[in-house]
Design an enzyme around this catalytic site. Sequence first.
Site, mmCIF file in Angstrom:
data_model
loop_
_atom_site.group_PDB
_atom_site.id
_atom_site.type_symbol
_atom_site.label_atom_id
_atom_site.label_comp_id
_atom_site.label_asym_id
_atom_site.label_seq_id
_atom_site.Cartn_x
_atom_site.Cartn_y
_atom_site.Cartn_z
ATOM 1 N N HIS A 176 0.739 -1.140 -0.150
ATOM 2 C CA HIS A 176 -0.260 -0.543 0.145
ATOM 3 C C HIS A 176 0.576 1.471 0.181
ATOM 4 O O HIS A 176 1.124 1.930 0.689
ATOM 5 C CB HIS A 176 -0.959 0.374 0.932
ATOM 6 C CG HIS A 176 -2.145 0.804 1.164
ATOM 7 N ND1 HIS A 176 -1.961 1.887 0.543
ATOM 8 C CD2 HIS A 176 -3.121 0.748 1.804
ATOM 9 C CE1 HIS A 176 -3.307 2.744 0.575
ATOM 10 N NE2 HIS A 176 -4.268 1.717 0.999
ATOM 11 N N HIS A 179 -2.745 7.376 -0.845
ATOM 12 C CA HIS A 179 -4.091 7.337 0.365
ATOM 13 C C HIS A 179 -3.709 8.484 1.644
ATOM 14 O O HIS A 179 -3.989 8.498 2.768
ATOM 15 C CB HIS A 179 -4.484 6.638 0.483
ATOM 16 C CG HIS A 179 -5.324 6.648 -0.759
ATOM 17 N ND1 HIS A 179 -6.359 4.742 -0.890
ATOM 18 C CD2 HIS A 179 -5.270 6.126 -2.044
ATOM 19 C CE1 HIS A 179 -6.308 3.894 -1.954
ATOM 20 N NE2 HIS A 179 -6.198 4.783 -3.147
ATOM 21 N N TYR A 181 -1.050 7.251 3.070
ATOM 22 C CA TYR A 181 -0.359 6.946 4.494
ATOM 23 C C TYR A 181 0.905 6.537 4.533
ATOM 24 O O TYR A 181 1.826 7.346 3.912
ATOM 25 C CB TYR A 181 -1.133 5.159 4.526
ATOM 26 C CG TYR A 181 -2.335 5.155 4.512
ATOM 27 C CD1 TYR A 181 -2.645 5.416 5.442
ATOM 28 C CD2 TYR A 181 -3.007 4.819 3.456
ATOM 29 C CE1 TYR A 181 -4.543 5.986 6.095
ATOM 30 C CE2 TYR A 181 -5.000 4.832 3.583
ATOM 31 C CZ TYR A 181 -5.287 4.915 4.799
ATOM 32 O OH TYR A 181 -6.547 5.226 4.876
#
Length: 365
Positions: A176, A179, A181
């Site tokens: 990931h 977004h 993070y």
Amino acid sequence: MVDQRLKSVRDSLFKPVEISGLSLKNRIVMAPMTRGFSENGVPDENVAAYYRRHAESGVGLIITEGTLIDHPAASASPNWPHIHGEEALAGWAKVVASVHEEGGKIVPQLWHLGTARKIGSLPNPEALPIGPSGLDADGNKVNEPMSESEIADLVSAYAQAAAAAKRTGFDGIEIHGAHGYLIDQFFWGKTNRRTDEYGGDFISRTRFATEVVQACRQAVGSDFPILFRFSQWKGNHYEAKLVETPKQLEQFLSPLVDAGVNVFHASTRQFWQPEFENSQLNLAGWTKKLTGLPTITVGSVALEKDFWEQTEQIQRLEEILGKEEADLVAIGRSLLANPLWLRQVSEARFSDWTTYDSEILNHLN
């Protein structure tokens, strides 16, 4: 014309495909969605049943909700699943077996919140949020900048999570990097103001991510698929941009390609929106064009009930699939609202289509 395009979209969506060693029965991906039903970080039988249902419905590839790497500040909830520890990994082994029994494929999304985590969050309220410069998305200082030794520890934690995923039987991993993070905080100039080798221009800011990918690749070997999710936008900062032109995008992605990414999951909020001027290509389309690697397109696909009546959106989805601007299509909230999504689409049965509502999340355990 809409009916013909619907048929073309259906034919393309349900076509088997092989992507970077993943043999998938169709091009439909279940997008990762945070749920919060793994008590103390351990996915239980209800979590296994949840993913089994989606595999049984026919989804080709499942990307799990974010699974937390082994770091005290990775999480902001005691009920988000871990990808470390004997109990959690045993729970994931049952999830994987359930999905495989239904003929599906599944990869975990490796996750760390970084400074998106609020101070005092459970399960480790004493652990301060961490980030490249200790800044949250609004530029507020919440901690000191990460030291190089802290960075090295995080890289190692991602690699350990990747190795654990492979041992557990997953079919690959997704990192990931989107977004807002942790990894994305290194990418974004607003949250990365470092002056060492992990900061600087948008190319230099990829260093942490490339080290993570390289370490994961070393941990899992050359044949294990590594997906990488990235985005321009950040949570509550939808206007954010990492790059402004196709040339910059190519320069940004190139180190990640060299590090060992197999598939890019290019996250946008509306898949039909062009990424740059003078081209209809969205972020996934540009990513595939510039890297030559397979891509996943995502962003409000079939989210609203009237989606299947919207000529422009159907046309774009038909073009994306027909021209192979992206290889896979990720569906998120619409799958939650419509558990029989694939059957409804294959039969063009939209009269009983349900528009997603956040209240649905309260009934998914």
